[in-house]
Design a protein around this motif. Structure first.
Motif, PDB file in Angstrom:
ATOM      1  N   GLY A  92       4.724  14.215  -7.777  1.00 41.50           N
ATOM      2  CA  GLY A  92       5.600  13.343  -8.542  1.00 41.50           C
ATOM      3  C   GLY A  92       6.556  12.511  -7.718  1.00 41.50           C
ATOM      4  N   LEU A  93       6.519  12.667  -6.400  1.00 44.37           N
ATOM      5  CA  LEU A  93       7.405  11.882  -5.541  1.00 44.37           C
ATOM      6  C   LEU A  93       6.909  10.441  -5.465  1.00 44.37           C
ATOM      7  N   PRO A  94       7.805   9.488  -5.187  1.00 45.68           N
ATOM      8  CA  PRO A  94       7.374   8.096  -5.023  1.00 45.68           C
ATOM      9  C   PRO A  94       6.316   7.954  -3.935  1.00 45.68           C
ATOM     10  N   ASP A  95       5.470   6.930  -4.076  1.00 43.88           N
ATOM     11  CA  ASP A  95       4.369   6.735  -3.131  1.00 43.88           C
ATOM     12  C   ASP A  95       4.846   6.671  -1.690  1.00 43.88           C
ATOM     13  N   GLY A 133       0.788  -1.222   0.000  1.00 45.55           N
ATOM     14  CA  GLY A 133       0.000   0.000   0.000  1.00 45.55           C
ATOM     15  C   GLY A 133       0.817   1.267   0.000  1.00 45.55           C
ATOM     16  N   GLY A 134       2.134   1.149   0.013  1.00 49.63           N
ATOM     17  CA  GLY A 134       2.997   2.317  -0.111  1.00 49.63           C
ATOM     18  C   GLY A 134       3.654   2.792   1.161  1.00 49.63           C
ATOM     19  N   GLU A 135       3.432   2.118   2.285  1.00 52.25           N
ATOM     20  CA  GLU A 135       4.062   2.552   3.533  1.00 52.25           C
ATOM     21  C   GLU A 135       5.554   2.250   3.488  1.00 52.25           C
ATOM     22  N   PRO A 136       6.384   3.199   3.907  1.00 52.35           N
ATOM     23  CA  PRO A 136       7.830   2.926   3.907  1.00 52.35           C
ATOM     24  C   PRO A 136       8.177   1.686   4.730  1.00 52.35           C
TER      25      PRO A 136
END
Length: 241
Positions: A162-165, A31-34
């Motif tokens: 435009g930054l990564p998710d 889901g995009g969480e670091p």
């Protein structure tokens, strides 16, 4: 099956208590969480720091900021880390200069809660103060700071989308400076003059396309140089009185 790289799966397996928890971790990562937020920690030099969604994930470029700053001064008396976040740079500088008074500041009280946790483990003598840049400091430090270090927000507002998710899951206030990306850096240039001791230095992380304009912003300083990171990209500004 998860769609994650194997090295990320290995890291998640290492912190999961069971298959059910692992599945939850995988879902969060997809889901995009670091990854570091899910693990709850991130390395920075010799330190293993607590990190979560209150702070930026420490990156190699910021580790380079610490290493550069530490190489430029000898035996500073007072060191200040502006926009400290997780406390990574302040803690590392305290290890480099054990005789110095080190202060880490941040606008975010939530970020400082994380910094204090990390400081309690790795550098109990570091002082933490909440406020807007130099406004967080005791006025008695004016004219006495030998080294100011900062990884300030330097992303322009239009660049956010435009930054990564996973980067966009990190605190917006710690990344985006304003319409141009130079707003916080310009304030550091203006405000630091009254706080630096004679011969003091300012060392800041900047965006890879910002070198020329960052140097112009600090044009009033006696010496200015832009230093590349390990990838050869402009990454650090060094300005001296």
């Amino acid at each position: 099956m998860s769609g994650l790289p194997e090295h990320e799966l290995r890291r998640l397996r290492a912190v999961a208590a069971d298959d059910g928890e692992l599945a939850g971790f995988v879902a969060r990562r997809v889901g995009g969480e670091p990854l570091q937020y899910i693990e709850g920690s991130a390395p920075f030099g010799p330190f293993d720091l607590v990190v979560d969604d209150r702070v930026l994930v420490p990156r190699p470029e910021t580790e380079g900021l610490w290493e550069l700053a530490a190489s430029l001064v000898d035996d500073p008396r007072v060191v200040v880390d502006l926009c400290t976040g997780s406390g990574a740079v302040a803690i590392a500088l305290a290890s480099s200069f054990p005789g110095a008074r080190v202060v880490g500041t941040d606008l975010s009280g939530a970020a400082l809660d994380v910094a204090r946790m990390n400081g309690a483990t790795h550098a109990p003598a570091v002082e933490w103060s909440q406020g807007d840049l130099f406004g967080a400091l005791d006025s008695a430090l004016a004219g006495r700071i030998d080294l100011v270090v900062s990884n300030p927000p330097y992303v322009a507002a239009a660049e956010w989308a435009g930054l990564p998710d996973d980067v966009r899951r990190e605190p917006h206030v710690a990344l985006v400076a304003g319409p141009t990306g130079f707003e916080v850096l310009a304030r550091i240039a203006t405000e630091s003059v009254a706080w630096l001791a004679p011969g003091g230095l300012v060392v800041c992380e900047i965006g890879e396309t910002q070198g020329a304009e960052a140097a112009e912003i600090f044009a009033a300083f006696g010496s200015i140089r832009i230093v590349a990171d390990l990838s050869g990209r402009d990454r650090y500004l060094v300005a001296g009185t």
